[in-house]
Each structure stands twice: as C-alpha cells, then as structure tokens.
Design a protein around this motif. Structure first.
Motif, mmCIF file in Angstrom:
data_model
loop_
_atom_site.group_PDB
_atom_site.id
_atom_site.type_symbol
_atom_site.label_atom_id
_atom_site.label_comp_id
_atom_site.label_asym_id
_atom_site.label_seq_id
_atom_site.Cartn_x
_atom_site.Cartn_y
_atom_site.Cartn_z
ATOM 1 N N ASP A 64 1.225 -1.927 -0.324
ATOM 2 C CA ASP A 64 0.236 0.146 0.514
ATOM 3 C C ASP A 64 0.952 1.787 0.103
ATOM 4 O O ASP A 64 0.176 2.290 -0.238
ATOM 5 C CB ASP A 64 -0.429 -0.081 1.021
ATOM 6 C CG ASP A 64 -1.738 -1.128 1.334
ATOM 7 O OD1 ASP A 64 -2.501 -1.553 -0.161
ATOM 8 O OD2 ASP A 64 -2.366 -1.639 1.721
ATOM 9 N N SER A 89 -18.366 4.586 -5.063
ATOM 10 C CA SER A 89 -17.639 5.427 -4.494
ATOM 11 C C SER A 89 -16.229 5.624 -4.944
ATOM 12 O O SER A 89 -15.860 4.193 -4.725
ATOM 13 C CB SER A 89 -17.754 6.953 -3.159
ATOM 14 O OG SER A 89 -17.392 5.379 -1.802
ATOM 15 N N LEU A 90 -15.258 6.553 -5.169
ATOM 16 C CA LEU A 90 -13.887 6.255 -5.814
ATOM 17 C C LEU A 90 -12.930 6.077 -4.639
ATOM 18 O O LEU A 90 -13.049 7.717 -4.481
ATOM 19 C CB LEU A 90 -14.050 6.695 -7.277
ATOM 20 C CG LEU A 90 -14.957 6.175 -8.096
ATOM 21 C CD1 LEU A 90 -14.218 7.049 -9.545
ATOM 22 C CD2 LEU A 90 -14.001 4.822 -8.378
ATOM 23 N N LYS A 91 -11.470 6.043 -4.722
ATOM 24 C CA LYS A 91 -11.138 6.620 -4.123
ATOM 25 C C LYS A 91 -9.753 6.178 -4.565
ATOM 26 O O LYS A 91 -9.167 5.862 -5.296
ATOM 27 C CB LYS A 91 -10.481 5.347 -2.156
ATOM 28 C CG LYS A 91 -9.357 5.941 -1.570
ATOM 29 C CD LYS A 91 -9.354 4.734 -0.878
ATOM 30 C CE LYS A 91 -8.434 5.247 0.269
ATOM 31 N NZ LYS A 91 -8.113 3.603 1.453
ATOM 32 N N GLU A 92 -8.939 7.719 -4.534
ATOM 33 C CA GLU A 92 -7.916 8.589 -5.521
ATOM 34 C C GLU A 92 -6.625 7.728 -4.848
ATOM 35 O O GLU A 92 -6.472 7.434 -3.481
ATOM 36 C CB GLU A 92 -7.718 9.324 -5.106
ATOM 37 C CG GLU A 92 -8.742 10.247 -6.045
ATOM 38 C CD GLU A 92 -8.752 9.642 -7.695
ATOM 39 O OE1 GLU A 92 -7.900 9.298 -8.178
ATOM 40 O OE2 GLU A 92 -10.051 9.627 -7.901
ATOM 41 N N ARG A 93 -5.421 6.440 -6.182
ATOM 42 C CA ARG A 93 -4.259 6.673 -5.309
ATOM 43 C C ARG A 93 -3.243 7.271 -5.285
ATOM 44 O O ARG A 93 -3.149 7.237 -6.600
ATOM 45 C CB ARG A 93 -4.296 5.122 -5.652
ATOM 46 C CG ARG A 93 -5.215 4.118 -5.325
ATOM 47 C CD ARG A 93 -5.473 2.494 -6.081
ATOM 48 N NE ARG A 93 -4.090 2.200 -6.013
ATOM 49 C CZ ARG A 93 -3.774 1.620 -6.996
ATOM 50 N NH1 ARG A 93 -4.338 2.298 -7.875
ATOM 51 N NH2 ARG A 93 -2.326 1.394 -7.204
ATOM 52 N N PRO A 118 -8.410 4.261 -9.551
ATOM 53 C CA PRO A 118 -8.319 4.423 -8.795
ATOM 54 C C PRO A 118 -9.065 3.217 -7.672
ATOM 55 O O PRO A 118 -9.640 2.713 -8.414
ATOM 56 C CB PRO A 118 -9.605 5.514 -8.704
ATOM 57 C CG PRO A 118 -10.203 5.822 -9.673
ATOM 58 C CD PRO A 118 -8.908 5.154 -10.548
ATOM 59 N N TYR A 119 -9.558 3.238 -6.677
ATOM 60 C CA TYR A 119 -9.640 2.200 -5.814
ATOM 61 C C TYR A 119 -11.604 2.533 -5.863
ATOM 62 O O TYR A 119 -12.072 3.738 -6.172
ATOM 63 C CB TYR A 119 -10.143 1.815 -4.631
ATOM 64 C CG TYR A 119 -8.281 1.011 -4.046
ATOM 65 C CD1 TYR A 119 -8.254 -0.050 -4.754
ATOM 66 C CD2 TYR A 119 -7.389 1.750 -3.064
ATOM 67 C CE1 TYR A 119 -7.135 -0.840 -4.795
ATOM 68 C CE2 TYR A 119 -6.371 0.832 -3.737
ATOM 69 C CZ TYR A 119 -6.037 -0.189 -3.556
ATOM 70 O OH TYR A 119 -5.190 -0.857 -3.438
ATOM 71 N N GLN A 120 -12.255 0.884 -6.410
ATOM 72 C CA GLN A 120 -13.870 1.284 -6.332
ATOM 73 C C GLN A 120 -14.724 0.701 -4.520
ATOM 74 O O GLN A 120 -14.257 -0.684 -5.396
ATOM 75 C CB GLN A 120 -14.585 1.376 -7.582
ATOM 76 C CG GLN A 120 -16.192 1.589 -6.684
ATOM 77 C CD GLN A 120 -16.822 0.926 -9.290
ATOM 78 O OE1 GLN A 120 -16.993 1.297 -9.836
ATOM 79 N NE2 GLN A 120 -17.814 -0.181 -8.797
ATOM 80 N N LEU A 121 -14.970 1.157 -3.867
ATOM 81 C CA LEU A 121 -15.239 0.216 -2.303
ATOM 82 C C LEU A 121 -16.817 0.503 -3.042
ATOM 83 O O LEU A 121 -17.259 0.301 -3.713
ATOM 84 C CB LEU A 121 -15.780 1.719 -1.831
ATOM 85 C CG LEU A 121 -14.629 2.933 -1.671
ATOM 86 C CD1 LEU A 121 -14.664 3.517 -0.320
ATOM 87 C CD2 LEU A 121 -13.169 1.584 -1.614
#
Length: 430
Positions: free
Chosen positions: A144, A182-186, A175-178
C-alpha cells in the motif's frame, strides 16, 4: 498501411494472456463480468483488448476494493481489476518478465519461474543451522505504500518499450471503487490482487533491498518472498546493527519497518546454547523453532526446524468448519471424498514438506469431522461418537486411498485398543 497499429502486440499473445488469467481464476471486478461471462463472447472481448492496447487508447477501469481476513488476524485490502484489465496486465507481464528476471537476486523467491515458497523455506532451514541469529523482517503496509516515483524509475531501467510504461502508469493511478460505488484516488501503492502487482513489487524491492544488501552486506544471507524476509546473522551484535541499517535504508526508499512485527530470533539447538527470549518465528505458513529429533544412531537432540504454523492450522480448521455435515449428508462417502480431496491434498503438498508429523497429528481432526458426518448420515450411529469413528477406521483400512489424508497414512482408529488421538489437546493448540 491501412489498419496498421502504432504498438506491435500480437493477437496470439493476448490469447496466451487470457489463458493465464483463466488458469489463475479470480472473481469479477467493478463490471461484474466473471471469467465465464467473459468467455461467452471471448473472441470479441479479446479483440477489443488487442485493438485498444495496439492503438494506444487502452484505459483501465477502476479497481474493486475488497478486504479478506489475514492469517495472523486483521484484514488485507485487495484490489481486483476486471477480467479484461487482468488480461491486458498479463500481456505486459509476459513481455516484461524476460527483461527483469535475469537481474533478480538468487534469494528472491516470490512470483518467479522455477522458484517457490518451499525453496525459501528449505533455504531458511539449512541456514538457521549455521547462523544462530535471525532478523524476521516486516515492512509496514508494503504493497500500500510503494512510492510510484521510485517504482517508475526502476521500471524505466527494464521496460523495452515506452508503451509498457504508459500502461503501467495508468494501472498505478487508477482509483479504487468501494462497495458503495464511490471512488478512492490512489497516489501510492500497488494493488494486491492485480496481475501486474507481483512483478512490480519484486522490482521495487530488488532495488530497495536485494541489491543494497548485495552491495553493503554481501556476506549476509537472506530469503525474501515478496515482502516477507528472513535474514541470517552470526552474532547478536551483527543482527542488532543490521536492523538499524535496514531501518534507515527503508526510510530512504519511503518505506517503514513494522517494529511491532519485526523481531530478532535466536535459533537455539543442541549446538547453539545461548539464552535469548525469542526462539521461534513464522515464515510462509511454517513455524521455525527448536524441535526434538533423532540422529542416525538414534540419539535424541534439539534441532531448529520448521513445521506447519499455528496460524496455518487455524486457517485449515476454519476451512474444515465450512464442511458442515448437515449440508453434506446427501452425499455418498465417495462424493464427499471427491469434494474434499483437492483441498486436503493442497494442505499436504504445502504443509507436509517439512516435519510432516506435525501436520499428520493435526489432520486427525478431519477424521473426527468425518465421523460427525457418519452420525448424521446413518441413524444407527446417532449419538455414538466412538462407534462412528471406528466404523470409519475400518472403511479406511479397506479403501486407504479414498481420502487424501488416508493415503498419507492419517487413518482413524478401528478399535478402542488402538492408540487414540487426544483431540482436545490438538484443538487447544490450534
């Protein structure tokens, strides 16, 4: 030329990449397309991947973020790309691997051709006999926290074509998709669960750790399996110094040593009799610790060896609990064996390589689980625990290859006069 592509990728390579992805199995990504569903329109789906990658317009979908239980407790985040994106990543892996593989260190064992966890385990067993001190290294949230800038520098040294670097950057930044959509930027890290992740993680640690060790401490041996690393030292002073040096090196590479899980271990045996509080460590599902053994003359001595770990036994026990007798009662004994054997054989193949007697003792629990199935299957055995076990034992003597652990000589008792397993003792150990 009409129809010419700017990037030279063969359709045959895309098909080979798909075969590798299919063999690895795995679940659907954010588009809910499973491998079976992808295969319903296989030719068209693979053509789209080839066409987009060859023209430079390939863009990956978000990565599905899921969490799975870790063997030692807690949860591990996994990033699951879509099947199509996994195929595209495998294309790059197949092209990149020949360029990086010759450069990797001999003691890097993970995700490499002709290398395995068993190779690392066996090397560790041998080296613990002559190097009494071990640094059991743990990097805090390694996958991570991989720095993208440093990783890109490493990839630039080996990627034969610029388009590979372009697509790898896109996979790193997607990005991750939860679960809620919703999207979580990396901004850092490599998703565990991606096809490209293992080779990128290996490449990062090749420069961050392996080559640094080779330059700075060429006399010190180690085994590294991804971010799991065991380092062997001759003296307590040497291992103390090395821990501090590695801590500084990791900081330079924007990584952090996990102080809570990193430990110094003394490999105590009959030949090594110093005193130290830590005399065991876990590595790749095995516990390394002092164990009784006999030499060729029958003399008992203490050796430092590896056997299936307590956490691994907990994981196997949890898997056994999923085989609920009430749900399997409709099956015949032969059908039950066919259902269980692939899992049992996998346990034997992996955990039975070193100190197999430990695994044999544990697998006796499975015989008691099967006896529970007998009591649910046949009314005449209802409430008769030992009778159901003895009946199963007689079946095992007549057909010893029916279950994988029976074939491995883990058989139920047939009479009360036979030595019986202390099940409660093993359950407490697990």
């Amino acid at each position: 030329m009409k129809g010419a592509k700017s990037i030279n990728i063969s359709k045959r390579l895309v098909m080979e990449a798909y075969k590798r992805v299919k063999a690895n199995k795995g679940t659907a990504g954010v588009d809910d397309v499973t491998i079976d569903k992808f295969e319903e329109n296989l030719q068209n789906n693979l053509y789209k991947i080839w066409n987009r990658m060859s023209s430079g317009c390939y863009m990956p979908k978000p990565v599905l973020l899921v969490e799975i239980p870790k063997m030692g407790g807690g949860k591990r985040p996994l990033g699951i790309p879509t099947v199509g994106d996994r195929v595209a990543q495998m294309v790059v892996v197949l092209l990149l691997e020949p360029h990086v593989e010759p450069h990797f260190h001999d003691d890097s064992y993970a995700f490499r051709p002709q290398r395995s966890a068993h190779g690392a385990i066996q090397a560790a067993v041998i080296r613990c006999r002559t190097n009494p001190w071990v640094l059991d290294l743990d990097i805090r949230k390694f996958f991570d926290t991989i720095d993208h800038t440093l990783l890109i520098k490493a990839i630039e040294k080996h990627a034969p074509d610029s388009w590979m670097l372009l697509y790898i950057k896109r996979w790193l930044n997607v990005p991750y998709q939860l679960k809620d959509g919703s999207l979580k930027e990396r901004e850092m890290g490599v998703p565990q669960g991606s096809v490209i992740g293992p080779i990128l993680a290996n490449l990062f640690l090749h420069y961050a750790f392996d080559l640094w060790m080779k330059r700075t401490y060429p006399e010190i041996l180690f085994e590294r399996y991804a971010d799991d690393c065991i380092i062997h030292c001759k003296t307590s002073g040497q291992v103390m110094h090395l821990k501090g040096a590695i801590q500084e090196r990791l900081k330079q590479c924007k990584l952090e040593l996990n102080e809570a899980k990193t430990q110094i271990v003394y490999c105590r045996s009959s030949n090594m009799r110093e005193n130290y509080e830590n005399t065991q460590f876990d590595f790749l599902g095995y516990t390394f610790m002092p164990r009784w053994a006999k030499n060729g003359s029958g003399q008992v001595f203490t050796g430092f060896g590896a056997a299936v770990s307590k956490n691994a036994m907990k994981s196997m026990s949890a898997r056994m609990q999923l085989w609920k007798p009430s749900e399997l009662v409709r099956l015949s004994l032969e059908e039950l064996a066919n259902k269980m054997n692939p899992v049992i054989q996998g346990w034997i193949n992996y955990y039975g390589k070193s100190y197999p007697s430990q695994l044999r003792k544990f697998l006796q629990l499975l015989n008691y689980r099967l006896a529970h199935w007998v009591r649910r299957k046949f009314k005449r055995f209802e409430g008769r625990k030992m009778a159901s076990l003895y009946w199963l034992g007689r079946i095992a003597r007549n057909t010893p290859t029916l279950f994988a652990h029976w074939k491995w000589d883990v058989l139920p008792p047939t009479t009360r006069g036979k030595a019986e397993l202390n099940v409660d003792r093993i359950r407490r150990a697990v």
